[in-house]
Every structure is written in C-alpha cells, then in structure tokens.
Scaffold this motif. Sequence first.
Motif, PDB file in Angstrom:
ATOM      1  N   MET A 136      16.253  -6.707   0.866  1.00  0.00           N
ATOM      2  CA  MET A 136      16.768  -6.328  -0.439  1.00  0.00           C
ATOM      3  C   MET A 136      18.220  -6.771  -0.645  1.00  0.00           C
ATOM      4  N   TYR A 137      19.062  -6.561   0.372  1.00  0.00           N
ATOM      5  CA  TYR A 137      20.450  -7.009   0.247  1.00  0.00           C
ATOM      6  C   TYR A 137      20.550  -8.531   0.172  1.00  0.00           C
ATOM      7  N   ALA A 138      19.586  -9.221   0.764  1.00  0.00           N
ATOM      8  CA  ALA A 138      19.564 -10.691   0.686  1.00  0.00           C
ATOM      9  C   ALA A 138      19.109 -11.170  -0.682  1.00  0.00           C
ATOM     10  N   ARG A 142      13.028  -6.814  -4.292  1.00  0.00           N
ATOM     11  CA  ARG A 142      13.559  -5.562  -4.820  1.00  0.00           C
ATOM     12  C   ARG A 142      12.417  -4.562  -4.842  1.00  0.00           C
ATOM     13  N   GLY A 143      12.746  -3.312  -4.613  1.00  0.00           N
ATOM     14  CA  GLY A 143      11.694  -2.314  -4.629  1.00  0.00           C
ATOM     15  C   GLY A 143      12.201  -0.946  -4.216  1.00  0.00           C
ATOM     16  N   LYS A 144      11.269  -0.074  -3.900  1.00  0.00           N
ATOM     17  CA  LYS A 144      11.579   1.311  -3.564  1.00  0.00           C
ATOM     18  C   LYS A 144      10.878   1.688  -2.277  1.00  0.00           C
ATOM     19  N   LEU A 145      11.629   2.314  -1.382  1.00  0.00           N
ATOM     20  CA  LEU A 145      11.058   2.823  -0.142  1.00  0.00           C
ATOM     21  C   LEU A 145      10.575   4.255  -0.376  1.00  0.00           C
ATOM     22  N   ASP A 146       9.292   4.474  -0.237  1.00  0.00           N
ATOM     23  CA  ASP A 146       8.710   5.793  -0.434  1.00  0.00           C
ATOM     24  C   ASP A 146       8.364   6.371   0.942  1.00  0.00           C
ATOM     25  N   GLN A 147       9.262   7.223   1.466  1.00  0.00           N
ATOM     26  CA  GLN A 147       9.064   7.768   2.802  1.00  0.00           C
ATOM     27  C   GLN A 147       7.935   8.791   2.839  1.00  0.00           C
ATOM     28  N   ARG A 149       5.100   8.700   1.049  1.00  0.00           N
ATOM     29  CA  ARG A 149       3.834   7.970   1.070  1.00  0.00           C
ATOM     30  C   ARG A 149       3.815   6.884   2.143  1.00  0.00           C
ATOM     31  N   ARG A 150       4.952   6.688   2.802  1.00  0.00           N
ATOM     32  CA  ARG A 150       5.074   5.675   3.856  1.00  0.00           C
ATOM     33  C   ARG A 150       4.661   4.292   3.336  1.00  0.00           C
ATOM     34  N   CYS A 151       5.376   3.859   2.293  1.00  0.00           N
ATOM     35  CA  CYS A 151       5.079   2.543   1.742  1.00  0.00           C
ATOM     36  C   CYS A 151       6.315   1.970   1.068  1.00  0.00           C
ATOM     37  N   PHE A 152       6.283   0.664   0.845  1.00  0.00           N
ATOM     38  CA  PHE A 152       7.341  -0.060   0.147  1.00  0.00           C
ATOM     39  C   PHE A 152       6.759  -0.570  -1.164  1.00  0.00           C
ATOM     40  N   GLU A 153       7.284  -0.052  -2.301  1.00  0.00           N
ATOM     41  CA  GLU A 153       6.811  -0.449  -3.622  1.00  0.00           C
ATOM     42  C   GLU A 153       7.645  -1.629  -4.104  1.00  0.00           C
ATOM     43  N   VAL A 154       7.041  -2.788  -4.205  1.00  0.00           N
ATOM     44  CA  VAL A 154       7.742  -4.024  -4.553  1.00  0.00           C
ATOM     45  C   VAL A 154       7.799  -4.187  -6.072  1.00  0.00           C
ATOM     46  N   SER A 155       8.997  -4.386  -6.599  1.00  0.00           N
ATOM     47  CA  SER A 155       9.157  -4.663  -8.027  1.00  0.00           C
ATOM     48  C   SER A 155       9.474  -6.136  -8.278  1.00  0.00           C
ATOM     49  N   PHE A 156       9.979  -6.829  -7.265  1.00  0.00           N
ATOM     50  CA  PHE A 156      10.264  -8.264  -7.370  1.00  0.00           C
ATOM     51  C   PHE A 156      10.218  -8.875  -5.984  1.00  0.00           C
ATOM     52  N   ALA A 157       9.691 -10.093  -5.902  1.00  0.00           N
ATOM     53  CA  ALA A 157       9.691 -10.843  -4.646  1.00  0.00           C
ATOM     54  C   ALA A 157       9.837 -12.324  -4.969  1.00  0.00           C
ATOM     55  N   ALA A 158      10.737 -12.985  -4.279  1.00  0.00           N
ATOM     56  CA  ALA A 158      10.909 -14.425  -4.474  1.00  0.00           C
ATOM     57  C   ALA A 158       9.649 -15.156  -4.016  1.00  0.00           C
ATOM     58  N   GLY A 159       9.360 -16.273  -4.658  1.00  0.00           N
ATOM     59  CA  GLY A 159       8.178 -17.045  -4.296  1.00  0.00           C
ATOM     60  C   GLY A 159       8.408 -17.923  -3.073  1.00  0.00           C
TER      61      GLY A 159
END
Length: 256
Positions: A136-138, A142-147, A149-159
């Motif tokens: 994310m810092y790189a 971009r997204g949200k860490l849901d501890q 539900r133990r998951c990473f919700e992705v809102s953006f990812a580079a191709g």
Amino acid sequence: MEVEERQSELVEQFVMLAKSARGRAAAELIAHATSHPSLFAFAELLAMPHIGELQGTEHSSSLDVLKLFAHGTWSDYKCNASNLPQLLPQQQLKLKQLTVLTLAETTKVLPYDLLMRELDVSNVRDLEDLLINDCMYAGIVRGKLDQCRRCFEVSFAAGRDLRPGQLENMMQTLENWLAKSEFLLSNIQEKIKWADGMNESDKRHKKEVEEKQEEVRKSVKAELELRGHQELAYMESGPLVVNYMDEERARPKRRR
C-alpha cells in the motif's frame, strides 16, 4: 497515476540500456531491473532482442528470472527454485508484491489464509506489515485490512504484464460482455417501449373515463333542469286550479 508515470519512466530507462547490453551485461541488467524497488513492469524489457539472445546461453537462467517477474508468482518460484538462481532479498520482496497483484486480478477480497500460503508468510503480523509497508505504501494496491474477517479488501491494484494468451482471453471476455450488454440493452428498450405503450393506453383510458363523466354530468344536469321546469310549472298552475274549485263550491246550487 504517479505509480503509472514512474513505471513508464523506469521502463524507458531500462529499455534504452537493453539496446546495447549483451551477454553478462544483459544478465546484470535483468538483476538490476528485478531488484529495483519501483519497477513492476517487465514486458518491454523482455521483448528486447539482446535480452532474448540470452536463451540457450550460460545466462539463460537470468532470462528465466525475467520471465518469472513478468508473469509468475512466488509459488511459481518455489516450485521451480532448483532450476532458477537464488533470488536476492530485494527480488524476493518484489516477487511477493507482484504475487499480491496477481491475486487481486481474480478477486477483490483476499483471505489472510490464502495470502499467507501464496506469499509463504507464517503469521498475520508479518502479512499485514507486508501489505501495508511494501504494497500500500508503495502505491501498487489500495484497500482495507479486515482483522475480524481475516481478509484484505482490495479497492485498487496496479496491472501486471499480460501473460501469453491472456490478451486473447481478455478480448473474448470483452466480446462476451459486449454481447450480454447488447442483449440487456435490447431488453431494456423493449421494456421502455412496453411502458410507453401502457402509458398511452392509460392516457386514452383516462380520457374516455373523463368524457363519460362529462356526459353523465351533462345528462344529470339536463334532467335536473327538466325536473326543475316541471316543478315550477306545477307550482305556477296549481293555485289556479284550487281557486277555480273554490269558486265552484261557493256558487249557490239551483233547486229543481
């Protein structure tokens, strides 16, 4: 946008260097590119003629590494580690970052268990540190860490670079989407046409009802007016009849 602009600049720099690099120099260029902390696209470098010339030479393993970084994942490396050179720490981190991008292509909710397995991470703390500090810092995701539900919700990812055959699959997917969209649009247009027809029918029905109401109103009015005239006539003629009968009663009757 900053990540994409930075990628374009870095790719151009490495492509320029690859035009004159051969043999060992080309292999060293690959090592430098796959270790660079801000470079995540390798297709253009892989397409350079001098890079392709490494195939079948003593430096062919460097070409395999470049192909891995262009299209592969950390799991691919673990499965073929015996046929590939030992990756530097920077390269290992880069390949794990690229793995996150690959996983984000298929789903926007990445379970921690899946990420830890694919990234070869043993605990949640290390996984979250990698996702936050190195992804994310790189700016590559971009997204949200849901501890909970133990998951990473992705809102953006580079191709990533397109894998062989992936472009054809993407084109087929887009063609299927276009066909479904046209079918859906046709259905919507039919629904709109039906709704317009129903609206016109309702308007005609409403007009007919209003016309009938107007006819009934006029009929009732005419009947009331007629009854009014009749009652008035009765009222005007009624007293005359009464007076005539009174006069007849008042006259003396002749005796025979």
